[in-house]
Design a protein around this motif. Sequence first.
Motif, PDB file in Angstrom:
ATOM      1  N   PHE A  84       0.824  -1.211   0.000  1.00 57.29           N
ATOM      2  CA  PHE A  84       0.000   0.000   0.000  1.00 57.29           C
ATOM      3  C   PHE A  84       0.862   1.266   0.000  1.00 57.29           C
ATOM      4  N   PRO A  85       0.530   2.256  -0.829  1.00 62.67           N
ATOM      5  CA  PRO A  85       1.328   3.488  -0.885  1.00 62.67           C
ATOM      6  C   PRO A  85       1.142   4.323   0.371  1.00 62.67           C
ATOM      7  N   LEU A  86       2.132   5.191   0.623  1.00 68.38           N
ATOM      8  CA  LEU A  86       2.009   6.123   1.735  1.00 68.38           C
ATOM      9  C   LEU A  86       0.714   6.924   1.612  1.00 68.38           C
ATOM     10  N   GLY A  87       0.054   7.126   2.724  1.00 75.21           N
ATOM     11  CA  GLY A  87      -1.214   7.843   2.731  1.00 75.21           C
ATOM     12  C   GLY A  87      -2.417   6.936   2.856  1.00 75.21           C
ATOM     13  N   THR A  88      -2.219   5.625   2.627  1.00 75.13           N
ATOM     14  CA  THR A  88      -3.341   4.690   2.758  1.00 75.13           C
ATOM     15  C   THR A  88      -3.883   4.700   4.182  1.00 75.13           C
ATOM     16  N   LEU A  89      -2.996   4.827   5.160  1.00 76.42           N
ATOM     17  CA  LEU A  89      -3.411   4.784   6.557  1.00 76.42           C
ATOM     18  C   LEU A  89      -4.403   5.895   6.887  1.00 76.42           C
ATOM     19  N   ALA A  90      -4.233   7.060   6.294  1.00 76.58           N
ATOM     20  CA  ALA A  90      -5.149   8.174   6.570  1.00 76.58           C
ATOM     21  C   ALA A  90      -6.559   7.852   6.084  1.00 76.58           C
ATOM     22  N   ARG A  91      -6.626   7.122   4.985  1.00 71.93           N
ATOM     23  CA  ARG A  91      -7.929   6.751   4.418  1.00 71.93           C
ATOM     24  C   ARG A  91      -8.507   5.513   5.078  1.00 71.93           C
ATOM     25  N   ARG A  92      -7.630   4.641   5.535  1.00 71.80           N
ATOM     26  CA  ARG A  92      -8.082   3.351   6.078  1.00 71.80           C
ATOM     27  C   ARG A  92      -7.283   3.043   7.350  1.00 71.80           C
ATOM     28  N   PRO A  93      -7.572   3.724   8.451  1.00 68.03           N
ATOM     29  CA  PRO A  93      -6.768   3.574   9.668  1.00 68.03           C
ATOM     30  C   PRO A  93      -6.974   2.218  10.340  1.00 68.03           C
ATOM     31  N   PHE A  94      -6.056   1.895  11.227  1.00 65.41           N
ATOM     32  CA  PHE A  94      -6.196   0.702  12.062  1.00 65.41           C
ATOM     33  C   PHE A  94      -7.506   0.787  12.820  1.00 65.41           C
ATOM     34  N   ARG A  95      -8.267  -0.310  12.778  1.00 66.58           N
ATOM     35  CA  ARG A  95      -9.580  -0.274  13.435  1.00 66.58           C
ATOM     36  C   ARG A  95      -9.950  -1.669  13.914  1.00 66.58           C
ATOM     37  N   LEU A  96     -10.517  -1.741  15.107  1.00 66.43           N
ATOM     38  CA  LEU A  96     -11.052  -2.984  15.664  1.00 66.43           C
ATOM     39  C   LEU A  96     -12.564  -2.840  15.740  1.00 66.43           C
ATOM     40  N   ASP A  97     -13.260  -3.747  15.057  1.00 64.77           N
ATOM     41  CA  ASP A  97     -14.719  -3.636  15.007  1.00 64.77           C
ATOM     42  C   ASP A  97     -15.320  -5.018  14.811  1.00 64.77           C
ATOM     43  N   GLN A  98     -16.193  -5.404  15.719  1.00 58.84           N
ATOM     44  CA  GLN A  98     -16.943  -6.656  15.629  1.00 58.84           C
ATOM     45  C   GLN A  98     -16.022  -7.860  15.386  1.00 58.84           C
ATOM     46  N   GLY A  99     -14.953  -7.902  16.156  1.00 55.79           N
ATOM     47  CA  GLY A  99     -14.077  -9.063  16.120  1.00 55.79           C
ATOM     48  C   GLY A  99     -13.100  -9.107  14.973  1.00 55.79           C
ATOM     49  N   ARG A 100     -13.004  -8.017  14.221  1.00 59.03           N
ATOM     50  CA  ARG A 100     -12.055  -7.961  13.104  1.00 59.03           C
ATOM     51  C   ARG A 100     -11.166  -6.728  13.247  1.00 59.03           C
ATOM     52  N   VAL A 101      -9.910  -6.910  12.878  1.00 58.55           N
ATOM     53  CA  VAL A 101      -8.985  -5.790  12.787  1.00 58.55           C
ATOM     54  C   VAL A 101      -8.773  -5.475  11.311  1.00 58.55           C
ATOM     55  N   THR A 102      -8.856  -4.198  10.961  1.00 58.67           N
ATOM     56  CA  THR A 102      -8.600  -3.770   9.590  1.00 58.67           C
ATOM     57  C   THR A 102      -7.525  -2.690   9.584  1.00 58.67           C
TER      58      THR A 102
END
Length: 378
Positions: A84-102
């Motif tokens: 993933f290119p730099l800047g992806t994290l701003a659009r798709r940050p680390f997140r824990l939701d309903q038993g899944r980490v994204t």
Amino acid sequence: MTMHSSADVRVEEMLDDLRRLVEVESPSRDLEALRASAGVVAEMIERRLGGRAVLVESRVGPHVHWSGGGDPRVLVLGHHDTVFPLGTLARRPFRLDQGRVTGPGVFDMLGGLVQAVHGLAALDDRTGVEILVTADEEVGSGASRALIEERARACGAVLVFEGAGEGGALKTGRKGCGTFELSVRGRAAHAGLEPEAGVNALVEAAHQVLDLAALSRPEAGTTVTPTMASAGTTDNVVPAEATVTVDVRVETEGEKERIESAFANLRPHLDEVEIVVRGAVGRPPMPRSASERLFRLARRLLPGVEGVAVGGGSDGNFTAALGVPTLDGLGAVGGGAHADHEYVVVDAMVPRARLVTGLVEAIREEFGPAGAPRAADR
């Protein structure tokens, strides 16, 4: 077979470490980003396992190597570069939701790295264990292959922490894979005034695409897939140049040789055309036989776990081709590798970390030096 350890594996601590890794973006070939990522990986290893994690410099960024001391017995293999290119994290940050980490790279393969380190931390004795986390797996491992092969030979058994197969399956076989580029050079001419004066590189490329696609042998597990093409400069000029990129996957060494020979012997269909071919099947096939002994150990520890052969390649292809016992897919359970919906199943993280603990103990118990079986196993 039982697992013995004095330390527990805590999912909260694993998630903390995974967040740290995800939030330091690490796209392949970005030297500054990879240096930062390697530093975070090394810090995690040292904090959880003690000792010193060494940064091994390379032209594509630093690899991370750690040893528990003693005679090498097991190589834990992974990578810290992501697609993933730099800047992806701003659009798709680390997140824990309903038993899944994204988040970018959670499944391929930062979650696997965290599980490996925490599984090793649960061992009473870490002697004989090495960790190698490379910086260029996603771009072919050109700068790390020699080091991977050296440490695999020295250790004699390799555990690869790429993401698990569907349903948590371990990866017991992989296709060899490679990329070829076909360059076609013809001659430009006015498409309306004198097209016959030109040599159409696009027409030649079209012939070659059909010839290349015909090399596929699905019954043998071989796929030859043209994936990208470009030609021409404007709409009224006979194109003088064209390029075609081709993805190749093979299951056997014989098919690798057939495909490479076919590319080397391509001939033009049109007069006055020049063809140049670059590429190879860079990752050799990983046969199921390479994983048999380790997979048996894994099934004793995790009854019912499945083993699957997959089309994607990993650094396990290199170690298996050496004849070193190799088991892949020990990483995170989840899905969506290289996609925006990439995820890790949280409930599977602790059991997979404990599998690491048990596998290392079993290898040290049942394998001799450099992976040699005990006399009772021969």
